[in-house]
Motif scaffolding. Structure first.
Motif, PDB file in Angstrom:
ATOM      1  N   THR A  63      14.482  14.202  -7.586  1.00 25.72           N
ATOM      2  CA  THR A  63      13.677  15.392  -7.387  1.00 25.72           C
ATOM      3  C   THR A  63      12.420  15.054  -6.598  1.00 25.72           C
ATOM      4  OG1 THR A  63      12.354  17.099  -8.501  1.00 25.72           O
ATOM      5  CG2 THR A  63      12.606  15.018  -9.654  1.00 25.72           C
ATOM      6  N   GLY A  64      12.027  15.978  -5.740  1.00 29.63           N
ATOM      7  CA  GLY A  64      10.792  15.799  -4.990  1.00 29.63           C
ATOM      8  C   GLY A  64       9.554  15.853  -5.855  1.00 29.63           C
ATOM      9  N   ALA A  65       9.719  16.139  -7.151  1.00 29.25           N
ATOM     10  CA  ALA A  65       8.572  16.156  -8.048  1.00 29.25           C
ATOM     11  C   ALA A  65       7.974  14.770  -8.227  1.00 29.25           C
ATOM     12  CB  ALA A  65       8.963  16.743  -9.405  1.00 29.25           C
ATOM     13  N   CYS A  66       8.806  13.728  -8.092  1.00 31.31           N
ATOM     14  CA  CYS A  66       8.308  12.353  -8.126  1.00 31.31           C
ATOM     15  C   CYS A  66       9.329  11.470  -7.427  1.00 31.31           C
ATOM     16  CB  CYS A  66       8.081  11.872  -9.554  1.00 31.31           C
ATOM     17  SG  CYS A  66       7.473  10.169  -9.633  1.00 31.31           S
ATOM     18  N   MET A  67       8.982  11.002  -6.247  1.00 26.12           N
ATOM     19  CA  MET A  67       9.934  10.248  -5.443  1.00 26.12           C
ATOM     20  C   MET A  67       9.188   9.190  -4.637  1.00 26.12           C
ATOM     21  SD  MET A  67      12.434  11.686  -2.409  1.00 26.12           S
ATOM     22  CE  MET A  67      13.270  12.873  -3.459  1.00 26.12           C
ATOM     23  N   TYR A  68       9.525   7.918  -4.885  1.00 26.27           N
ATOM     24  CA  TYR A  68       8.960   6.804  -4.106  1.00 26.27           C
ATOM     25  C   TYR A  68       9.890   6.561  -2.923  1.00 26.27           C
ATOM     26  CZ  TYR A  68       6.747   2.313  -3.073  1.00 26.27           C
ATOM     27  OH  TYR A  68       6.057   1.279  -2.465  1.00 26.27           O
ATOM     28  N   VAL A  69       9.348   6.572  -1.711  1.00 26.14           N
ATOM     29  CA  VAL A  69      10.147   6.423  -0.494  1.00 26.14           C
ATOM     30  C   VAL A  69       9.589   5.263   0.324  1.00 26.14           C
ATOM     31  CG1 VAL A  69      11.145   7.591   1.496  1.00 26.14           C
ATOM     32  CG2 VAL A  69      10.452   8.927  -0.510  1.00 26.14           C
ATOM     33  N   LYS A  70      10.427   4.293   0.596  1.00 20.84           N
ATOM     34  CA  LYS A  70       9.993   3.142   1.390  1.00 20.84           C
ATOM     35  C   LYS A  70       9.801   3.544   2.852  1.00 20.84           C
ATOM     36  CE  LYS A  70      12.549  -0.613   0.396  1.00 20.84           C
ATOM     37  NZ  LYS A  70      13.740  -1.374  -0.075  1.00 20.84           N
ATOM     38  N   ARG A  71       8.822   2.919   3.471  1.00 23.44           N
ATOM     39  CA  ARG A  71       8.545   3.208   4.871  1.00 23.44           C
ATOM     40  C   ARG A  71       9.777   2.923   5.731  1.00 23.44           C
ATOM     41  NH1 ARG A  71       5.625   6.432   7.828  1.00 23.44           N
ATOM     42  NH2 ARG A  71       3.980   6.105   6.256  1.00 23.44           N
ATOM     43  N   ALA A  72      10.504   1.855   5.407  1.00 26.57           N
ATOM     44  CA  ALA A  72      11.697   1.524   6.184  1.00 26.57           C
ATOM     45  C   ALA A  72      12.728   2.647   6.123  1.00 26.57           C
ATOM     46  CB  ALA A  72      12.308   0.224   5.665  1.00 26.57           C
ATOM     47  N   ALA A  73      12.811   3.332   4.976  1.00 31.28           N
ATOM     48  CA  ALA A  73      13.754   4.443   4.852  1.00 31.28           C
ATOM     49  C   ALA A  73      13.314   5.625   5.701  1.00 31.28           C
ATOM     50  CB  ALA A  73      13.878   4.859   3.389  1.00 31.28           C
ATOM     51  N   ILE A  74      12.007   5.910   5.711  1.00 27.84           N
ATOM     52  CA  ILE A  74      11.500   7.017   6.530  1.00 27.84           C
ATOM     53  C   ILE A  74      11.785   6.748   7.998  1.00 27.84           C
ATOM     54  CG2 ILE A  74       9.419   8.248   7.244  1.00 27.84           C
ATOM     55  CD1 ILE A  74       8.289   7.720   4.445  1.00 27.84           C
ATOM     56  N   GLU A  75      11.572   5.516   8.430  1.00 26.49           N
ATOM     57  CA  GLU A  75      11.828   5.173   9.832  1.00 26.49           C
ATOM     58  C   GLU A  75      13.303   5.295  10.174  1.00 26.49           C
ATOM     59  OE1 GLU A  75      10.217   1.275  10.098  1.00 26.49           O
ATOM     60  OE2 GLU A  75       8.125   1.963  10.219  1.00 26.49           O
ATOM     61  N   LEU A 110       4.625  13.634  -5.083  1.00 27.89           N
ATOM     62  CA  LEU A 110       4.264  13.940  -6.467  1.00 27.89           C
ATOM     63  C   LEU A 110       3.876  15.406  -6.555  1.00 27.89           C
ATOM     64  CD1 LEU A 110       4.191  11.980  -8.891  1.00 27.89           C
ATOM     65  CD2 LEU A 110       1.708  11.911  -8.646  1.00 27.89           C
ATOM     66  N   ASN A 111       4.562  16.150  -7.419  1.00 25.49           N
ATOM     67  CA  ASN A 111       4.223  17.562  -7.582  1.00 25.49           C
ATOM     68  C   ASN A 111       2.811  17.722  -8.128  1.00 25.49           C
ATOM     69  OD1 ASN A 111       6.641  18.573  -6.638  1.00 25.49           O
ATOM     70  ND2 ASN A 111       7.031  19.831  -8.457  1.00 25.49           N
ATOM     71  N   SER A 112       2.241  18.861  -7.863  1.00 24.01           N
ATOM     72  CA  SER A 112       0.855  19.115  -8.274  1.00 24.01           C
ATOM     73  C   SER A 112       0.740  19.494  -9.747  1.00 24.01           C
ATOM     74  CB  SER A 112       0.258  20.240  -7.421  1.00 24.01           C
ATOM     75  OG  SER A 112       1.015  21.432  -7.573  1.00 24.01           O
ATOM     76  N   ASP A 113       1.861  19.512 -10.484  1.00 21.59           N
ATOM     77  CA  ASP A 113       1.808  19.768 -11.930  1.00 21.59           C
ATOM     78  C   ASP A 113       2.342  18.569 -12.707  1.00 21.59           C
ATOM     79  OD1 ASP A 113       4.407  20.042 -11.103  1.00 21.59           O
ATOM     80  OD2 ASP A 113       4.806  21.906 -12.189  1.00 21.59           O
ATOM     81  N   ILE A 119      -5.874  19.164  -9.458  1.00 19.88           N
ATOM     82  CA  ILE A 119      -7.028  18.307  -9.772  1.00 19.88           C
ATOM     83  C   ILE A 119      -6.668  17.335 -10.898  1.00 19.88           C
ATOM     84  CG2 ILE A 119      -9.378  18.323 -10.715  1.00 19.88           C
ATOM     85  CD1 ILE A 119      -9.710  21.066  -9.252  1.00 19.88           C
ATOM     86  N   GLU A 120      -5.966  17.835 -11.923  1.00 19.22           N
ATOM     87  CA  GLU A 120      -5.565  16.962 -13.026  1.00 19.22           C
ATOM     88  C   GLU A 120      -4.563  15.916 -12.560  1.00 19.22           C
ATOM     89  OE1 GLU A 120      -5.145  14.956 -16.418  1.00 19.22           O
ATOM     90  OE2 GLU A 120      -6.731  16.374 -15.882  1.00 19.22           O
ATOM     91  N   THR A 121      -3.654  16.297 -11.653  1.00 18.82           N
ATOM     92  CA  THR A 121      -2.693  15.327 -11.113  1.00 18.82           C
ATOM     93  C   THR A 121      -3.416  14.201 -10.382  1.00 18.82           C
ATOM     94  OG1 THR A 121      -0.938  16.979 -10.909  1.00 18.82           O
ATOM     95  CG2 THR A 121      -0.754  15.027  -9.520  1.00 18.82           C
ATOM     96  N   PRO A 160       0.829  -1.209   0.000  1.00 18.54           N
ATOM     97  CA  PRO A 160       0.000   0.000   0.000  1.00 18.54           C
ATOM     98  C   PRO A 160       0.864   1.260   0.000  1.00 18.54           C
ATOM     99  CG  PRO A 160       0.018  -1.002   2.176  1.00 18.54           C
ATOM    100  CD  PRO A 160       0.709  -1.968   1.253  1.00 18.54           C
ATOM    101  N   VAL A 161       0.351   2.278  -0.669  1.00 22.76           N
ATOM    102  CA  VAL A 161       1.106   3.512  -0.863  1.00 22.76           C
ATOM    103  C   VAL A 161       0.207   4.710  -0.600  1.00 22.76           C
ATOM    104  CG1 VAL A 161       2.168   4.968  -2.630  1.00 22.76           C
ATOM    105  CG2 VAL A 161       2.745   2.555  -2.519  1.00 22.76           C
ATOM    106  N   THR A 162       0.761   5.721   0.016  1.00 23.30           N
ATOM    107  CA  THR A 162       0.100   7.018   0.091  1.00 23.30           C
ATOM    108  C   THR A 162       0.825   7.987  -0.826  1.00 23.30           C
ATOM    109  OG1 THR A 162      -0.746   6.765   2.342  1.00 23.30           O
ATOM    110  CG2 THR A 162      -0.402   9.008   1.561  1.00 23.30           C
ATOM    111  N   VAL A 163       0.106   8.570  -1.771  1.00 16.89           N
ATOM    112  CA  VAL A 163       0.668   9.569  -2.677  1.00 16.89           C
ATOM    113  C   VAL A 163       0.418  10.943  -2.071  1.00 16.89           C
ATOM    114  CG1 VAL A 163       0.588  10.575  -4.982  1.00 16.89           C
ATOM    115  CG2 VAL A 163       0.279   8.109  -4.683  1.00 16.89           C
ATOM    116  N   VAL A 164       1.487  11.648  -1.746  1.00 18.58           N
ATOM    117  CA  VAL A 164       1.400  12.975  -1.133  1.00 18.58           C
ATOM    118  C   VAL A 164       1.629  14.025  -2.211  1.00 18.58           C
ATOM    119  CG1 VAL A 164       2.415  14.549   0.558  1.00 18.58           C
ATOM    120  CG2 VAL A 164       2.177  12.115   1.098  1.00 18.58           C
ATOM    121  N   ILE A 165       0.635  14.885  -2.410  1.00 15.72           N
ATOM    122  CA  ILE A 165       0.706  15.917  -3.451  1.00 15.72           C
ATOM    123  C   ILE A 165       0.653  17.284  -2.781  1.00 15.72           C
ATOM    124  CG2 ILE A 165      -0.357  16.841  -5.541  1.00 15.72           C
ATOM    125  CD1 ILE A 165      -1.661  14.081  -5.953  1.00 15.72           C
ATOM    126  N   PRO A 166       1.791  17.965  -2.627  1.00 14.36           N
ATOM    127  CA  PRO A 166       1.776  19.315  -2.057  1.00 14.36           C
ATOM    128  C   PRO A 166       1.215  20.305  -3.078  1.00 14.36           C
ATOM    129  CG  PRO A 166       3.990  18.719  -2.712  1.00 14.36           C
ATOM    130  CD  PRO A 166       3.144  17.508  -2.955  1.00 14.36           C
TER     131      PRO A 166
END
Length: 665
Positions: free
Chosen positions: A239-251, A162-165, A91-93, A76-82
């Motif tokens: 780039t923070g425009a598109c970056m997959y980050v594993k939960r283990a890395a965040i921890e 994921l960037n909003s554009d 909205i298009e993103t 499972p993944v959460t996509v964070v769009i600032p």
């Protein structure tokens, strides 16, 4: 009529070609649902609507392997769009993410950084039931806004920034997750991002060569299908425009550093992952559109400049003050080769090592082969079974680490991310070795990373590197003038010497054809090297694996020397022949332009048998010409003594090696 129907025939043939197999592969790798959708829409492909249904074939959209892996192993993944400001692109993103992802496996969080009330309200209403929307009371900057979204993600979710554009394309998430879980050591994975015109916007982060206080994107503005950009692997940062980050890395490394108001926070996050013993990778199978403008302003705001100051306070020494010296201030240098077999390129590498060591530097060779049995190498040789093992060992060494062949560059770069200084010794633009292998040509070009400092052997090679926007230092090879010299031996009146090698770049067939074309009685053909089977069809005399001294004796005894290479990075045998006083015939092989001057110290001929034959006939028929070319050749060779070249090489290594604190003091 037949001609008019030909385009229709071709279209139908392409549409129906391999249809049963394509149907089976769709079921196998895309699933029954995708197969049913394609079956239903297939008739529309025969109409003008087909252009809208068939995906853009120029854009890679995931891969069958990643799709199959994802169906079995998805997480499972959460996509964070600032977001900030007008919600239209956001909205298009969100729509593109929902179109390309399974809603049961992906949670979308949009974090708005205190946009005007009307924009925030419209964003919330447009995304109701489609994404979780978080509204901030005050503007905190990119890192603060992203962290708000990460904190809202369930604890068992990985996170995608994921960037909003950005507009997602099919297969992007499957490819990124597959890449992220390709190895436990991977912390983050990034995608190929394209501008709206389908040129490359991002294919990995590099330090900007022209403005090293900033970072840039690799292969920016290249066509979307640029072959080196289609090869994935470790990169310095994403780039923070598109970056997959594993939960283990965040921890392990925490969230983005909120002290960065704007810019550098993504690079900082990636470097923290590297420092924690993890890797950051780029995967071009994941492709998205990023509607960032191609012509961004050059003026940075106060928050960006403050972020820049903070970043270099933290990471400046990490990049620019690495200790690669012994306690006495001499250099530690490790060259890396794939093997240690007989070859001119290896000879130059081994001469570098011996002569640098003789000047007091601490030198070693790392290789997948043992010490050479044909060259007296006086430095330690460490042998490894495979590149991964070599890379792991080299990563623990504080040294200047020198790649010597495209296939060694990945190990040297990977072993230098955290420690040491990476150098690339380029003796040829090695795409020339693979004229029928575009995949390997792409691998060669990709090996020329911007993080290397470059040293090369000839102006031709240097020009090729400059075309890739790299800045090489020129240090030509030297020759051992104590070994390759005139011996005062009588020369044979009718003996033509050549290097007997079958490699396509050596173009030995041209030498043979030129010799065969000479009038009878032709001179005796002498060959040397490690392929004696070449001599039989020609009735030639072959000297197998001669020592340097024996090669020099051949140069001294032969009437003339000929080498008709299609291409050379430099061409040492020609220079060695000149040092021994052998008049030479050669082709324009690019790398020999630095010392070969037609009619002065050699005869440089066109790449055809008649021209070679004519030059040989002229040379064998004119003793005065032979003597004149030989005399000028000796003068040419004298300028290539090794000590002068090692002076230049030592200056280059000193220029890329930071002084230690003790030495600076």
């Amino acid at each position: 009529m037949r001609r008019r129907l030909e385009p229709l025939r071709v279209f139908l043939a392409e549409t129906f070609r391999g249809l049963p197999r394509r149907a089976w592969l769709t079921i196998k790798y895309r699933g029954p649902r995708q197969f049913f959708l394609r079956a239903v829409t297939f008739p529309l492909r025969l109409t003008p609507l087909g252009r809208r249904i068939v995906p853009d074939r120029a854009l890679p959209t995931g891969s069958a392997r990643a799709q199959a892996w994802y169906r079995r192993n998805w997480r499972p993944v959460t996509v964070v769009i600032p977001a900030y400001g007008s919600p239209d692109t956001t909205i298009e993103t969100v729509r593109s993410v929902r179109r390309t992802c399974n809603a049961k496996r992906v949670h979308i969080v949009v974090t708005d950084d205190a946009s005007p009330a009307a924009d925030a309200q419209r964003l919330r209403e447009a995304l109701r039931g489609k994404a979780e929307v978080l509204l901030a009371d005050e503007n905190g900057g990119f890192a603060v806004n992203v962290n708000r979204g990460i904190r809202a993600a369930p604890e068992d979710h990985d996170v995608v920034l994921l960037n909003s554009d950005v507009v997602a394309l099919p297969g992007w998430l499957e490819a990124l997750q597959h890449s992220a879980y390709g190895a436990d050591v991977v912390a983050m994975a990034g995608a190929k991002l394209l501008y709206g015109d389908r040129t490359i916007q991002f294919a990995g982060t590099i330090r900007n060569p022209g403005a090293p206080e900033w970072f840039d994107h690799r292969y920016r503005f290249r066509p979307s299908g640029y072959p080196p950009a289609n090869l994935g692997g470790p990169v310095l940062a994403l780039t923070g425009a598109c970056m997959y980050v594993k939960r283990a890395a965040i921890e392990r490394i925490g969230l983005l550093d909120e002290r960065y108001g704007m810019a550098y926070e993504d690079v900082d996050w990636c470097l923290r992952a590297w420092e924690a013993g993890m890797q950051v990778v780029y995967d071009p199978r994941a492709t998205l559109i990023h509607h960032e403008g191609k012509t961004r302003g050059d003026t940075q705001g106060e928050r960006e400049l403050e972020s820049q100051r903070l970043f270099w306070e933290r990471w400046g020494d990490w990049f620019d003050a690495r200790d690669v010296r012994t306690p006495t201030g001499r250099l530690r240098i490790v060259y890396v080769t794939e093997d240690t077999g007989v070859g001119g390129g290896h000879r130059v590498v081994f001469e570098h090592l011996n002569r640098l060591a003789a000047r007091g530097h601490e030198c070693e060779l790392y290789s997948l082969d043992g010490p050479p049995d044909w060259f007296a190498l006086d430095v330690p040789v460490r042998r490894f079974e495979e590149y991964d093992e070599l890379t792991e060992a080299l990563a623990e060494v504080d040294a200047i680490k020198v790649a010597t062949w495209w296939n060694t560059a990945g190990s040297v770069w990977g072993a230098s991310v955290r420690r040491g200084v990476p150098v690339y010794f380029v003796q040829d633009i090695e795409t020339s070795y693979y004229p029928d292998r575009p995949d390997l040509e792409a691998s060669v070009l990709r090996s020329y990373r911007e993080e290397f400092s470059y040293v090369t052997t000839s102006n031709w090679v240097a020009g090729g590197l400059r075309e890739l926007n790299l800045s090489p230092t020129l240090v030509p090879p030297g020759i051992d003038l104590d070994t390759f010299r005139e011996l005062g031996l009588p020369r044979e009146e009718r003996a033509l010497l050549s290097l007997g090698r079958s490699h396509h770049l050596k173009n030995f067939d041209l030498t043979a054809a030129g010799w065969r074309g000479m009038r009878e009685p032709r001179p005796e053909l002498w060959l040397f090297g490690i392929e004696p089977e070449l001599a039989g069809p020609l009735g030639a005399r072959y000297f197998t694996a001669p020592s340097d001294a024996e090669v020099n004796e051949l140069f001294n005894r032969a009437t003339a020397f000929v080498q008709t290479s299609r291409h050379e990075g430099f061409c040492l045998p020609l220079l060695e022949a000149m040092a021994a006083g052998a008049p030479a015939v050669c082709t324009d092989a690019h790398g020999n332009r630095d010392f070969c001057r037609d009619g002065e110290n050699c005869l440089m001929v066109a790449d055809d048998p008649a021209s070679v034959t004519a030059a040989l006939e002229r040379l064998f028929g004119d003793a005065e010409l032979r003597e004149r070319l030989a005399a000028e050749g000796r003068r040419t060779a004298e300028a290539f003594g090794w000590e002068r070249r090692i002076d230049d090489l030592e200056r280059f290594f000193e220029s890329v090696a930071p002084a230690t604190a003790a030495v600076r003091a």
